[in-house]
Design a protein around this motif. Structure first.
Motif, PDB file in Angstrom:
ATOM      1  N   THR A 195      29.369  66.196  22.565  1.00  0.00           N
ATOM      2  CA  THR A 195      28.344  65.224  22.958  1.00  0.00           C
ATOM      3  C   THR A 195      28.871  63.803  23.069  1.00  0.00           C
ATOM      4  O   THR A 195      28.302  62.996  23.792  1.00  0.00           O
ATOM      5  CB  THR A 195      27.183  65.236  21.947  1.00  0.00           C
ATOM      6  N   VAL A 196      29.930  63.501  22.355  1.00  0.00           N
ATOM      7  CA  VAL A 196      30.487  62.143  22.387  1.00  0.00           C
ATOM      8  C   VAL A 196      31.946  62.223  22.820  1.00  0.00           C
ATOM      9  O   VAL A 196      32.736  62.948  22.218  1.00  0.00           O
ATOM     10  CB  VAL A 196      30.392  61.476  20.997  1.00  0.00           C
ATOM     11  N   GLU A 197      32.264  61.506  23.870  1.00  0.00           N
ATOM     12  CA  GLU A 197      33.631  61.483  24.381  1.00  0.00           C
ATOM     13  C   GLU A 197      34.385  60.357  23.683  1.00  0.00           C
ATOM     14  O   GLU A 197      34.090  59.187  23.887  1.00  0.00           O
ATOM     15  CB  GLU A 197      33.609  61.240  25.894  1.00  0.00           C
ATOM     16  N   ARG A 198      35.310  60.720  22.813  1.00  0.00           N
ATOM     17  CA  ARG A 198      36.106  59.704  22.131  1.00  0.00           C
ATOM     18  C   ARG A 198      37.435  60.307  21.700  1.00  0.00           C
ATOM     19  O   ARG A 198      37.568  61.504  21.588  1.00  0.00           O
ATOM     20  CB  ARG A 198      35.369  59.112  20.936  1.00  0.00           C
ATOM     21  N   ARG A 199      38.366  59.427  21.458  1.00  0.00           N
ATOM     22  CA  ARG A 199      39.680  59.857  20.974  1.00  0.00           C
ATOM     23  C   ARG A 199      39.518  60.284  19.514  1.00  0.00           C
ATOM     24  O   ARG A 199      38.927  59.582  18.710  1.00  0.00           O
ATOM     25  CB  ARG A 199      40.644  58.686  21.093  1.00  0.00           C
ATOM     26  N   ARG A 200      40.052  61.442  19.188  1.00  0.00           N
ATOM     27  CA  ARG A 200      39.934  61.977  17.827  1.00  0.00           C
ATOM     28  C   ARG A 200      41.225  61.731  17.055  1.00  0.00           C
ATOM     29  O   ARG A 200      42.323  61.926  17.575  1.00  0.00           O
ATOM     30  CB  ARG A 200      39.641  63.485  17.857  1.00  0.00           C
ATOM     31  N   ASN A 201      41.071  61.356  15.816  1.00  0.00           N
ATOM     32  CA  ASN A 201      42.202  61.173  14.921  1.00  0.00           C
ATOM     33  C   ASN A 201      42.840  62.540  14.665  1.00  0.00           C
ATOM     34  O   ASN A 201      42.145  63.507  14.354  1.00  0.00           O
ATOM     35  CB  ASN A 201      41.704  60.537  13.615  1.00  0.00           C
ATOM     36  N   SER A 202      44.153  62.621  14.773  1.00  0.00           N
ATOM     37  CA  SER A 202      44.839  63.903  14.580  1.00  0.00           C
ATOM     38  C   SER A 202      44.631  64.447  13.168  1.00  0.00           C
ATOM     39  O   SER A 202      44.570  65.658  12.965  1.00  0.00           O
ATOM     40  CB  SER A 202      46.324  63.766  14.888  1.00  0.00           C
ATOM     41  N   LYS A 203      44.496  63.558  12.185  1.00  0.00           N
ATOM     42  CA  LYS A 203      44.263  64.008  10.808  1.00  0.00           C
ATOM     43  C   LYS A 203      42.880  64.649  10.667  1.00  0.00           C
ATOM     44  O   LYS A 203      42.705  65.604   9.918  1.00  0.00           O
ATOM     45  CB  LYS A 203      44.396  62.838   9.815  1.00  0.00           C
ATOM     46  N   THR A 204      41.899  64.127  11.399  1.00  0.00           N
ATOM     47  CA  THR A 204      40.555  64.711  11.378  1.00  0.00           C
ATOM     48  C   THR A 204      40.582  66.114  11.958  1.00  0.00           C
ATOM     49  O   THR A 204      40.034  67.054  11.382  1.00  0.00           O
ATOM     50  CB  THR A 204      39.565  63.837  12.191  1.00  0.00           C
ATOM     51  N   LEU A 205      41.253  66.257  13.104  1.00  0.00           N
ATOM     52  CA  LEU A 205      41.349  67.574  13.742  1.00  0.00           C
ATOM     53  C   LEU A 205      42.137  68.547  12.875  1.00  0.00           C
ATOM     54  O   LEU A 205      41.783  69.719  12.763  1.00  0.00           O
ATOM     55  CB  LEU A 205      41.990  67.441  15.127  1.00  0.00           C
ATOM     56  N   GLU A 206      43.194  68.062  12.228  1.00  0.00           N
ATOM     57  CA  GLU A 206      43.987  68.916  11.350  1.00  0.00           C
ATOM     58  C   GLU A 206      43.158  69.366  10.143  1.00  0.00           C
ATOM     59  O   GLU A 206      43.172  70.541   9.777  1.00  0.00           O
ATOM     60  CB  GLU A 206      45.234  68.176  10.871  1.00  0.00           C
ATOM     61  N   ALA A 207      42.417  68.438   9.544  1.00  0.00           N
ATOM     62  CA  ALA A 207      41.594  68.774   8.381  1.00  0.00           C
ATOM     63  C   ALA A 207      40.537  69.812   8.741  1.00  0.00           C
ATOM     64  O   ALA A 207      40.299  70.759   7.981  1.00  0.00           O
ATOM     65  CB  ALA A 207      40.936  67.512   7.826  1.00  0.00           C
ATOM     66  N   LEU A 208      39.924  69.652   9.894  1.00  0.00           N
ATOM     67  CA  LEU A 208      38.899  70.607  10.318  1.00  0.00           C
ATOM     68  C   LEU A 208      39.530  71.971  10.636  1.00  0.00           C
ATOM     69  O   LEU A 208      38.987  73.009  10.256  1.00  0.00           O
ATOM     70  CB  LEU A 208      38.137  70.078  11.538  1.00  0.00           C
ATOM     71  N   SER A 209      40.688  71.965  11.272  1.00  0.00           N
ATOM     72  CA  SER A 209      41.388  73.228  11.556  1.00  0.00           C
ATOM     73  C   SER A 209      41.700  73.964  10.260  1.00  0.00           C
ATOM     74  O   SER A 209      41.470  75.175  10.147  1.00  0.00           O
ATOM     75  CB  SER A 209      42.693  72.959  12.324  1.00  0.00           C
ATOM     76  N   THR A 221      43.932  70.377  17.946  1.00  0.00           N
ATOM     77  CA  THR A 221      44.716  69.454  18.774  1.00  0.00           C
ATOM     78  C   THR A 221      45.250  70.184  20.001  1.00  0.00           C
ATOM     79  O   THR A 221      45.222  69.649  21.116  1.00  0.00           O
ATOM     80  CB  THR A 221      45.871  68.843  17.956  1.00  0.00           C
ATOM     81  N   ALA A 222      45.720  71.421  19.810  1.00  0.00           N
ATOM     82  CA  ALA A 222      46.206  72.208  20.951  1.00  0.00           C
ATOM     83  C   ALA A 222      45.084  72.439  21.956  1.00  0.00           C
ATOM     84  O   ALA A 222      45.279  72.264  23.164  1.00  0.00           O
ATOM     85  CB  ALA A 222      46.769  73.546  20.464  1.00  0.00           C
ATOM     86  N   LEU A 223      43.913  72.824  21.464  1.00  0.00           N
ATOM     87  CA  LEU A 223      42.772  73.033  22.365  1.00  0.00           C
ATOM     88  C   LEU A 223      42.416  71.755  23.123  1.00  0.00           C
ATOM     89  O   LEU A 223      42.130  71.798  24.319  1.00  0.00           O
ATOM     90  CB  LEU A 223      41.555  73.526  21.580  1.00  0.00           C
TER      91      LEU A 223
END
Length: 98
Positions: A13-27, A38-40
């Motif tokens: 819903t929101v287009e924004r740059r994501r922090n790699s640490k946030t994506l890693e933590a969620l993964s 991050t790969a996706l």
């Protein structure tokens, strides 16, 4: 990580740059490879947990894991045999006493 961020990621819903640490933590929270999201995000095929991306290394690691599983199975069977032998010896000792 807030539920709002997770909803944004789920629903895009929101287009924004994501922090790699946030994506890693969620993964990691989802028990995926740390670089999965991050790969996706970059249109790549995500790695599975334990994969390195190096095909030769991943093959070796997979074989080692299979060997480890097999050794654990053999160890469990040996433990069972030990218990059976101890039980037989114990029975024979009781018979000899009687």
């Amino acid at each position: 990580m807030s539920q709002a961020i997770i909803r944004e990621l789920e629903n895009h819903t929101v287009e924004r740059r994501r922090n790699s640490k946030t994506l890693e933590a969620l993964s990691l929270a989802l028990e995926w490879h740390p670089g999965h999201l991050t790969a996706l995000l970059h249109g790549k095929k995500p790695l599975r947990p334990g994969e390195t991306g190096d095909q030769a290394m991943d093959t070796v690691l997979s074989r080692l894991e299979a060997i480890q599983d097999r050794l654990a199975d053999i160890s469990d069977r040996l433990d069972g045999l030990t218990i059976d032998v101890v039980s037989l010896v114990s029975r024979n000792d009781h018979r000899d006493e009687g």
